[in-house]
Design a protein around this motif. Structure first.
Motif, PDB file in Angstrom:
ATOM      1  N   ARG A  29      42.057  45.864  -2.259  1.00  0.00           N
ATOM      2  CA  ARG A  29      42.842  47.043  -1.884  1.00  0.00           C
ATOM      3  C   ARG A  29      43.147  47.049  -0.393  1.00  0.00           C
ATOM      4  N   VAL A  38      45.908  44.602   0.077  1.00  0.00           N
ATOM      5  CA  VAL A  38      47.169  45.139  -0.440  1.00  0.00           C
ATOM      6  C   VAL A  38      47.773  46.101   0.581  1.00  0.00           C
ATOM      7  N   ALA A  65      46.822  39.539   0.127  1.00  0.00           N
ATOM      8  CA  ALA A  65      46.996  39.772  -1.304  1.00  0.00           C
ATOM      9  C   ALA A  65      48.162  38.947  -1.834  1.00  0.00           C
ATOM     10  N   PHE A  88      50.786  39.126  -4.443  1.00  0.00           N
ATOM     11  CA  PHE A  88      51.369  40.106  -5.359  1.00  0.00           C
ATOM     12  C   PHE A  88      51.885  39.474  -6.645  1.00  0.00           C
ATOM     13  N   MET A 103      49.007  39.422  -9.093  1.00  0.00           N
ATOM     14  CA  MET A 103      48.724  40.788  -9.540  1.00  0.00           C
ATOM     15  C   MET A 103      49.810  41.242 -10.509  1.00  0.00           C
ATOM     16  N   CYS A 161      46.786  48.749  -6.115  1.00  0.00           N
ATOM     17  CA  CYS A 161      46.668  47.319  -5.912  1.00  0.00           C
ATOM     18  C   CYS A 161      48.017  46.634  -5.787  1.00  0.00           C
ATOM     19  N   CYS A 162      49.031  47.418  -5.537  1.00  0.00           N
ATOM     20  CA  CYS A 162      50.351  46.864  -5.326  1.00  0.00           C
ATOM     21  C   CYS A 162      50.881  47.475  -4.034  1.00  0.00           C
ATOM     22  N   GLY A 163      51.863  46.828  -3.457  1.00  0.00           N
ATOM     23  CA  GLY A 163      52.424  47.376  -2.232  1.00  0.00           C
ATOM     24  C   GLY A 163      52.836  48.812  -2.451  1.00  0.00           C
ATOM     25  N   CYS A 201      55.305  45.251  -7.302  1.00  0.00           N
ATOM     26  CA  CYS A 201      54.405  44.895  -8.393  1.00  0.00           C
ATOM     27  C   CYS A 201      54.696  45.738  -9.623  1.00  0.00           C
TER      28      CYS A 201
END
Lengths: 118, 118
Positions: free
Chosen positions: A23, A26, A75, A77, A80, B91-93, B99
């Motif tokens: 996190r 990110v 991160a 992406f 993810m 957990c994404c931008g 994401c």
DNA sequence: AGCATATTTCTACAATAGTCGAAGTGTCGG
DNA sequence: CCGACACTTCGACTATTGTAGAAATATGCT
């Protein structure tokens, strides 16, 4: 992403420290953070940080690059994204948008049902 | 869903057998499947099945109900939904749809994530 | 009640994961 | 080349998780 990869990625995120690391990365974006900074912010010893961040690296959730003496983690992406794709495709009802979390703006067309010819 | 709950849910799914159970239940829908049937289909002993399915139950990913002698387990889409929401949110931008997996009908979804699962 | 079925709980063991100090490796500045 | 720095790898230990047979519990049938 296949079943095995998904399990690996899930396991990598399924830990307090690692989720916190991810996190943090990110939030930082592509610029990333050095190992030392991450360890300091989380208040854990360098060897522990290394153990966890490498777990994330091994499964592809974070990238690693060297900047002079420091190792910068960021991160990833794409991975993810793949994980979320796998989960929505395989772990949600197949017919419905029964599991469309933060993303039903207006269209809501299930990406899956719309398999248009390539 | 908070951080701790997310870790719990992720850990529950981060195992071959449990992910297989969950996917089987997702495919079955609200009707669910009995413990015995799941164990038989996966070829694992009843006690092992019980161990894993209860892990999923404990974190809320599956529901449990009794039907005469059998215990029927079914996927809980709400919790899965919450988990996906947590992941996309945290957990994404944050600024971007960087994401957004199965949420863009035809645009950005990578060709790989679109293939239909066998 | 007595017996069969469905599933869980118990128990003991095996395997894997996490922790962190100490030692090692790579990189820079002088 | 040497010392300092940033980080990783090693090693030894502790803790958690997974496995599956055996015993226990819950339900239904006669």
């Amino acid at each position: 992403m296949n079943n095995g990869q998904a399990v690996q990625a899930l396991a990598a995120l399924a830990h307090d420290t690692r989720l916190a690391i991810f996190r943090m990365l990110v939030g930082r974006g592509p610029e990333g953070l050095s190992a030392g900074v991450i360890a300091e912010r989380l208040g854990i010893p360098p060897s522990s940080l290394s153990f966890h961040v490498q777990h994330l690296h091994r499964v592809g959730l974070v990238t690693q690059r060297r900047l002079s003496r420091q190792l910068i983690y960021a991160a990833n992406f794409n991975v993810m994204n793949s994980l979320l794709g796998f989960l929505t495709e395989n772990c949600c009802g197949r017919d419905a948008a029964v599991c469309t979390p933060a993303c039903q703006p207006e269209a809501t067309v299930t990406a899956r049902s719309r398999r248009r010819s390539a």
